[in-house]
Design an enzyme around this catalytic site. Structure first.
Site, PDB file in Angstrom:
ATOM      1  N   CYS D 166     -28.375  -6.039  41.755  1.00 10.62           N
ATOM      2  CA  CYS D 166     -28.782  -6.117  40.348  1.00 10.62           C
ATOM      3  C   CYS D 166     -29.772  -7.253  40.107  1.00 10.62           C
ATOM      4  O   CYS D 166     -30.792  -7.061  39.435  1.00 10.62           O
ATOM      5  CB  CYS D 166     -27.573  -6.241  39.439  1.00 10.62           C
ATOM      6  SG  CYS D 166     -26.436  -7.543  39.896  1.00 10.62           S
ATOM      7  N   ASN D 330     -27.109  -4.622  34.301  1.00 11.58           N
ATOM      8  CA  ASN D 330     -26.825  -4.784  35.734  1.00 11.58           C
ATOM      9  C   ASN D 330     -25.987  -3.639  36.310  1.00 11.58           C
ATOM     10  O   ASN D 330     -26.093  -3.323  37.496  1.00 11.58           O
ATOM     11  CB  ASN D 330     -26.126  -6.121  35.999  1.00 11.58           C
ATOM     12  CG  ASN D 330     -24.859  -6.291  35.196  1.00 11.58           C
ATOM     13  OD1 ASN D 330     -24.888  -6.165  33.962  1.00 11.58           O
ATOM     14  ND2 ASN D 330     -23.750  -6.564  35.839  1.00 11.58           N
TER      15      ASN D 330
END
Lengths: 363, 363, 363, 363
Positions: D166, D330
């Site tokens: 992420c 994320n």
């Protein structure tokens, strides 16, 4: 045979040449307006034709609702330029819809008014809680109260529907399973504490919405005297529900905790029966009651963006106190979501259409 | 003559050679222990001689309580190494203090136990709410309930004091002005909703305290059946207070919203009289009720780190519902702050000593 | 001999008849003004005689600063009614102090101006960053830059001191240990990312401070071009520090993360030496660098209300990148706390007087 | 002719009897697993046949992922009971996928591994950053890096795809427009500060994820040495990107702020060209750069649950510093969203299918 579970998908076939219902939103720059746009721009059966805003006329929608960036090229139009369409959503400040109903009914056959103007059927109740005579009492009887959980049949094919109050909706849905099952001792007080997020206050900044002052607040917003009491009285037929509103650190969401006393000795299974009976007819009501785990009761946290109303309960067997808990997203089931659900019923679409988003976790 | 207002400062003259009272804290690695350390390390009349922690023995205090970095060179000692001192604070898990009282009374003349072990005077109430016989019932009668607002005179010079429950304290302080003024119709239910922060759950992480799950929560922690009910019954003498606890997004702080019904027709001025009458004898109680502004009612937000209990009220004249609101810092007035206030009374110091911090704004 | 550690207490003996220094605060209704009041009302050597506010004249201090309720009976006075006193704190919007310096110097012998007006010594730098000629350049040279960590000796007995910028202070304190130890390769860029809370924006609400918009934000407030760059240049003598400000979910606090490259191959011990060397002369600087635990690096979270600047660092041995981290409370060490520290130096008090609060944990 | 804008809807006709692609998720009880479930249960072309979890085998999905309550009757199955299917998502802890690849490839023709096991193509880079030899180096070359923005063509019809980190994704997408346009002076350092929410740490609670400790944190999680640096090197071909990760108060979301220096004198229009050029080929990349308003730069706040990567930039014309900003969720673009986007490409579906959610505002 399909052995594996999968959510039912009921979206229609989109075709470039098929006829879409044309809807417009008046007062589209507020938070309810923005949420209506988010829902309607993705709704398979409607086309958003106009979104009005006096202050923002000419600006792109995404300049006010940043999540819509790149999703639509629509611009706000001035309210004066509102054109005829099939269905109008009104998301205006209190009193404005009632005062211009003549104009709006001339522009659209169907209207869903998200304000408080047409929620109460009794002009006397309106006067008592809003402090003035209703500006258009002749219209009151023509609006169906826009909570499908209580007016589903009346909403089917209806021409006019009101919106719902968010605190009232959380409170009503918490109380309805008990009311319908006749479980409440109405000789004792019924008390409802609603905990709400900051989006309930609308899109305009105020001294008390200033982040350093509002962050981390547990603020007694309306310990007594909140107007939504009237909607709770009307929907539940309880004669004197005691409502109390507290603002907490949260943007979206409301949790109603209703306290009532049982009319007769009851056990958990009586409550299970009442809640399941209520929920089984409601596509957006879920019963949440777990013995263990983190999410044992309803929580608004996981409902942001979703149209669900989660209901749960607890019983104090000794005193007979029933605690009924309802969590909603105040902008969805408490406003725009219920309004779109109404639209689906009014126009004969699948009731859940465009409202399938299940919420996020964690968030 | 000093024409200008200034808070009263009552700090004594610190002198290297004067005798300080020697205090130790057993179970000093938890949040209440940490708060006791913060208060006592700066208290002008006492010296912290030992802070025990089984798990952290040998580590510096600041390694567990990061705010104390650079402020003290003390290290945690193992509980087995506890030495005699003048006054012992016990900040242990439920049940541990009661089971070892013999040992602790042999080590110190005075004891303040922050746990729930010695709060209830009635062993039957203890059994009912804690599910087992009290481990040391012979000690129950020797502990004074550690809320100076109710036991001030008994605490002066006392040898043993209990701590207080944080939810109970917010509830009790909300109710006491009404109880003392005889304003409550005791034939009707009294309902208290307490909204609390995450520090109430203690310093150990759990599944439900995991930040992605706890952040933004409005979580029905104990809709019914919370043990602090017993403390509310004992302190207010109300026969069946209905308590409900909801966790909200907040670390420190608790807000109790108590709903009661007036015994007779009353007006705001009756309530003002009751609250002012109560507050005027209490150095840490303030009445907060404003017609306008952001902070019209008590809020825990501005009380973090302070020992104040802010009280406010609202009245629904039609139904006679009184909403009484109390905000505290659960670790201060709801735990360590009250404990230090008790210590001041037990040892004959100025009651407010070491507790003058007024809270922060904004925060 | 005192075998047990205890923070040094240096409070003087308060006596009703002794002479206190009389201080007033101009612009006392903002957040810096409120924090000055919180500090000065409890300061053992001074008396707050006036607090001015045009908009709030006549209101009690607690009506604007709710934490001060019950702590002082002072009311705001109109700025026109400002009377002579010993020391004036100015907490006014940018430009106002400079334009009225004649008046203020006529009223008080000593002045601490918390605004940006007298921070830069070079009028050219002022013009470059503030876009206009300095309104009172003749005064620039008379103000000592109000960060005791860099101007301690000049502040002792000084007549006039400036305030400090909060982002500049976090950045400067992050960089100074490296600068003083000559560890930075000045041929490579130095980059500072400051993460700040919402109180930095002041007490007036704006569209972007509206809670629903500001909550949970990670907002690029000033990726380039922030004015505090000038203060960093002036204090660190680095020729082109690259500053970037991001607003995060926090009310109080700022964390500066400065990235620089080592002038020569270094190891952690070189950095330890530099930071400890810097910190040992500074009563409010602590070095925070742990191998394990939660608080391995400085965090503003535990500094709210305290005057500490916590410093820590990390080294990427391969690339020679040094990450220097400084956490402060923007309203304390970044504004009011440093100002009171300056006052202590200017008036010959103990430097730490009235600033001993260690911060809260958890909070 | 349809004169009004409306998002393109590309959902297929659901029919009870048509063939759906059968997918299973291994390790479905974590946050990435939960997000995959949310996306895939509503995906018009796939059916989730199994979701495995060793610890939760036999429990309903909603008992772990409370947002899925009432949406599916699936239960977790034990990993040992995994059956053949068309496509397998692996959402396992680091190292587990690589060690069992033989088994998984025997069960499904296509695999998307969300872990870090197959992201790096170079075994030496893997060893350097993960501290051990890769457990299955022979598989490294068979996995396509799962970020469609860089591997779209390779992903079409591919058999195996890795997931993405992420922090790496936010950083890569911030840098790619500059890299592709050749705007970066590679002789100068490139620095990336990523601010991340708590969900990045996964679903297991730790001491530092305990809410009282994590709430309001601005925590230097990895000032240097973060493993995602390797993915940034691989994707951007920059030789030494300097990465720094700070945890902030947020559950979902990451904001990368990348600082680079221009290879030649440039103006905003050069950057506009680079960003628009990059974005126009990417269905989930939007350029966010406004002169006024609240959301002038990308913000993760409005991206929760959406697959968008919003990109923006600022230029300091004097120093040539370019600040490139990328916001993502994320768990979506930084994990599950990109994985589903990969699946769409691998299976020949519309790339955006099932990923149309635009995010919420306000939230």
């Amino acid at each position: 045979m399909r052995p594996y579970a999968r959510p039912k998908v009921t979206l229609p076939i989109p075709q470039e040449d098929r006829i879409m219902t044309r809807v417009s939103i008046v007062g589209a720059s507020g938070y309810v307006g923005g949420e209506l746009l988010r829902l309607l721009l993705w709704h398979p059966e409607v086309t958003v034709v106009q979104a009005t805003s006096g202050r923002n006329a000419g600006r792109y929608l995404y300049q006010v609702h940043p999540n819509l960036r790149g999703r639509t090229s629509l611009q706000f139009v001035h309210p004066d330029k509102l054109e005829p369409c099939d269905l109008l959503f009104l998301a205006l400040p209190h009193g404005e819809a009632a005062r211009a109903m003549q104009r709006y009914t001339g522009l659209a056959e169907r209207i869903i008014d998200c304000s408080a103007d047409f929620r109460l059927t009794d002009p006397a109740a309106y006067k008592r809680w809003y402090g003035e005579d209703h500006p258009a009492p002749e219209w009151l009887g023509r609006f169906v109260y826009g909570l499908p959980e209580v007016s589903r049949e009346a909403l089917r094919g209806a021409q006019y529907a009101s919106g719902v109050g968010c605190n009232a909706t959380a409170s009503n849905l918490a109380l309805l399973p008990l009311v319908r099952a006749g479980l409440i001792d109405t000789s004792k007080p019924v008390l409802i504490e609603v905990k709400v997020g900051s989006s309930e206050g609308g899109a305009s900044s105020t001294d008390s919405s200033h982040h350093p002052e509002r962050a981390g607040a547990v603020r007694s917003f309306a310990p007594v005297g909140h107007r939504h009491t009237a909607e709770i009285e009307q929907v539940t037929c309880l004669s004197n529900p005691h409502l109390s509103i507290t603002s907490v650190e949260l943007v979206r969401g409301a949790l109603a905790t209703a306290h009532a006393f049982a009319a007769r000795p009851i056990a958990d299974k009586d409550l299970w029966q009442a809640y399941r009976g209520f929920a089984k007819e409601q596509p957006f009501v879920r019963v949440v009651k777990e013995r263990q785990g983190i999410y044992r009761y309803p929580e608004p946290k996981i409902l942001a963006g979703s149209n669900f109303a989660d209901l749960g309960f607890a019983l104090d067997p000794e005193s007979g106190r029933i605690v009924s808990i309802c969590a909603i997203d105040n902008l969805m089931k408490g406003a725009a979501g219920s309004a779109v659900q109404c639209m689906n019923l009014m126009l004969g679409f699948e009731e859940t259409m465009g409202l399938e988003f299940p919420g996020l976790h964690p968030v």
